[in-house]
Design an enzyme around this catalytic site. Structure first.
Site, short mmCIF file in Angstrom:
data_model
loop_
_atom_site.label_atom_id
_atom_site.label_comp_id
_atom_site.label_asym_id
_atom_site.label_seq_id
_atom_site.Cartn_x
_atom_site.Cartn_y
_atom_site.Cartn_z
NE ARG A 123 -4.03 2.27 -10.95
CZ ARG A 123 -3.76 3.48 -10.49
NH1 ARG A 123 -3.41 4.45 -11.32
NH2 ARG A 123 -3.86 3.75 -9.22
CD GLU B 184 1.42 -9.25 1.88
OE1 GLU B 184 0.40 -8.58 1.60
OE2 GLU B 184 1.40 -10.20 2.67
N PRO B 185 4.78 -4.99 -1.11
CG PRO B 185 6.95 -4.25 -1.61
CD PRO B 185 6.21 -5.27 -0.79
N GLY B 186 3.25 -3.63 -3.96
CA GLY B 186 2.94 -3.87 -5.37
C GLY B 186 3.26 -2.62 -6.16
N GLY C 32 0.77 -1.24 0.00
CA GLY C 32 0.00 0.00 0.00
C GLY C 32 0.80 1.28 0.00
CE1 TYR D 167 -9.42 0.65 -8.06
CE2 TYR D 167 -7.56 1.07 -9.50
CZ TYR D 167 -8.31 0.21 -8.73
OH TYR D 167 -7.92 -1.09 -8.63
CE1 TYR E 234 -2.77 -4.08 -8.34
CE2 TYR E 234 -1.75 -1.97 -7.82
CZ TYR E 234 -2.04 -3.27 -7.48
OH TYR E 234 -1.61 -3.76 -6.27
CB CYS F 293 -18.73 1.71 -27.89
SG CYS F 293 -18.33 2.00 -29.62
CD GLU F 294 -19.10 1.01 -21.76
OE1 GLU F 294 -19.59 1.80 -20.92
OE2 GLU F 294 -19.64 -0.06 -22.09
C1 LIG Z 1 -2.91 -5.68 -3.58
C2 LIG Z 1 -2.21 -6.20 -2.39
C3 LIG Z 1 -0.96 -5.69 -2.04
C4 LIG Z 1 -0.27 -4.61 -2.81
O1 LIG Z 1 -0.88 -3.36 -2.71
P1 LIG Z 1 -0.16 -2.09 -3.35
O2 LIG Z 1 -1.06 -0.96 -3.06
O3 LIG Z 1 -0.03 -2.35 -4.81
O4 LIG Z 1 1.18 -1.98 -2.69
C5 LIG Z 1 -0.32 -6.25 -0.95
N1 LIG Z 1 -0.89 -7.25 -0.23
C6 LIG Z 1 -2.10 -7.75 -0.54
C7 LIG Z 1 -2.65 -8.84 0.28
C8 LIG Z 1 -2.81 -7.24 -1.62
O5 LIG Z 1 -4.01 -7.73 -1.91
#
Ligand SMILES: *Cc1c(COP(=O)(O)O)cnc(C)c1O
Length: 403
Positions: free
Chosen positions: A301, A262-264, A221, A305, A359, A331-332
């Site tokens: 996105r 868990e950085p995405g 997050g 969002y 994403y 077509c939206e």
């Molecule tokens: C989506 C997710 C993340 C990553 O979130 P980011 O905002 O992309 O860092 C980490 N842990 C879990 C369980 C998730 O579902």
């Protein structure tokens, strides 16, 4: 700051066509190093939340940096294994899944976080204490960029409710389950370090209830800047505050816990670019529309969002600045940006969307029977195709003859 120049993006568009997603390997490395240096001195492990971008070449690159992989489905677990990632570097943080997927994950030997009491009970019946496991808790914290990406609040579907701790403990005792990890994930786009402190406080209260505990997993997050002068999470501040909290509270008992994240988005958002071409210009007295050869089928996105993506006309960098509404060809009403200042746009120009790594491709679809874009990996000065553009046969491949 590692980035891909407009000239390089333009060359990639010429070589591979548009629309095309481009990912910068060096930027991913730079982001990972920020995380590692922020948490130096405490035993920390990072698992990249692969749902942000699952191309196996990205997974291999991230694995080679030393980072683990977090998965949101059993197929993501299988992709990570396929990419050569060792099971002990893979984490499956489940939500709302069938128990069969947990059994399958266990058969691969990956770490698993369970997010419901019913699956935990099934797990206990089948595995007892033979396989250490994590539990995903719902921290009742409202945080994140907007409600759609806030997942830790008290009406959220994610995790086991804190107020059900007693039932959780009954299940753990009944089956002698080895709870190795306590996990929370609060949301996405979180800039405020205190949200992570609030999170660890929630888990710290639970720690005494789990004697086998080894890991505190605070999820992902971390915010990244989307606007040119936007702010990103102050990783160093989060590191300092969490370290301090751990040392003054959790580690007081003499027992140390490993910290997991868990950085995405933090890992891959800024590495990515979506390069599109302008199909049509529509100028009327009320609005000037620049319509590109992409849409919500490729980058949803902004529509899903209200996410901001910086857009640059790389074909006319010295053109006069004007105000445009940038739309897609679906077509939206797929508006990428309204009232956006861009250097004068002409049909055929290349418009680049920044922060398209996380994403972006992952949420793409075949809506309007359009093809998904190609993906290109740029590293050490060279651009390589890592996924070809879809083609006609892809649209038909799963449609079977009637019989
Ligand atoms: C989506 C997710 C993340 C990553 O979130 P980011 O905002 O992309 O860092 C980490 N842990 C879990 C369980 C998730 O579902």
């Amino acid at each position: 700051m590692s980035s891909i120049s407009p000239q390089q993006l333009s060359a990639i568009a010429t070589e591979f066509g548009t629309p095309v997603y481009v990912y910068n390997g060096e930027k991913i490395k730079e982001q990972y190093q920020k995380l590692v240096s922020a948490f130096q001195g405490i035993d920390t492990r990072f698992f990249y939340a692969s749902k942000a971008l699952t191309n196996i070449h990205i997974l291999k690159h991230i694995d080679s940096l030393g980072c683990g992989i977090d998965c949101s489905s059993i197929n993501e677990v299988k992709l990570a294994l396929h990419a050569g990632v060792k099971p002990e570097k893979i984490l499956y943080t489940s939500n709302g899944i069938a128990f069969e997927e947990i059994e399958e994950a266990v058969s691969y030997g990956v770490h698993v976080n369970i997010d419901s009491l019913s699956n935990l009970e099934k797990f206990g019946k089948k595995f007892g204490n033979s396989y250490p496991i994590g539990v995903r808790m719902r921290p009742n914290i409202l945080a994140g960029g907007n409600l759609k990406i806030s997942v830790g609040h008290e009406k959220s579907k994610f995790g086991i409710a804190l107020e059900q701790l007693d039932i959780l403990k009954e299940i753990v005792t009944a089956f002698n389950i080895n709870i190795k990890t306590l996990h929370i994930h609060t949301g996405s786009d979180i800039k405020d370090p205190d949200v992570f402190i609030a999170g660890i406080k929630v888990l710290a209260d639970l720690v005494p209830h789990f004697t086998d505990l080894q890991v505190i997993d605070l999820g992902g997050g971390f915010k990244v800047p989307y606007e040119p002068d936007g702010e990103e999470t102050d990783m160093a501040a989060i590191g300092r505050k969490l370290k301090n909290y751990l040392e003054t509270h959790l580690f007081q008992s003499g027992k140390k816990y490993q910290l997991w994240f868990e950085p995405g988005k933090f890992m891959v958002s800024e590495c990515g670019y979506l390069v599109t071409r302008v199909n049509v210009l529509k100028e009327s007295h009320s609005v000037v529309i620049a319509g590109v050869n992409s849409g919500l089928n490729h980058l949803i996105r902004p529509m899903f969002y209200e996410a901001y993506h910086h857009i640059v006309n790389i074909s006319n960098p010295t053109g006069e600045e004007k105000i445009y509404t940038v739309t897609g060809y679906i077509c939206e009403t797929d508006t990428f940006a309204s009232d956006r200042k861009l250097h004068e746009v002409r049909e055929g120009d290349l418009l680049v969307f920044y922060n398209a790594g996380a994403y972006g491709f992952e949420m793409s679809s075949n809506y309007n029977s359009r093809y998904r874009p190609a993906e290109v990996f740029y590293n050490n000065g060279t651009a390589k195709l890592i996924r070809k553009r879809e083609e006609w046969s892809d649209l038909l491949k799963n449609q079977v003859p009637l019989r």
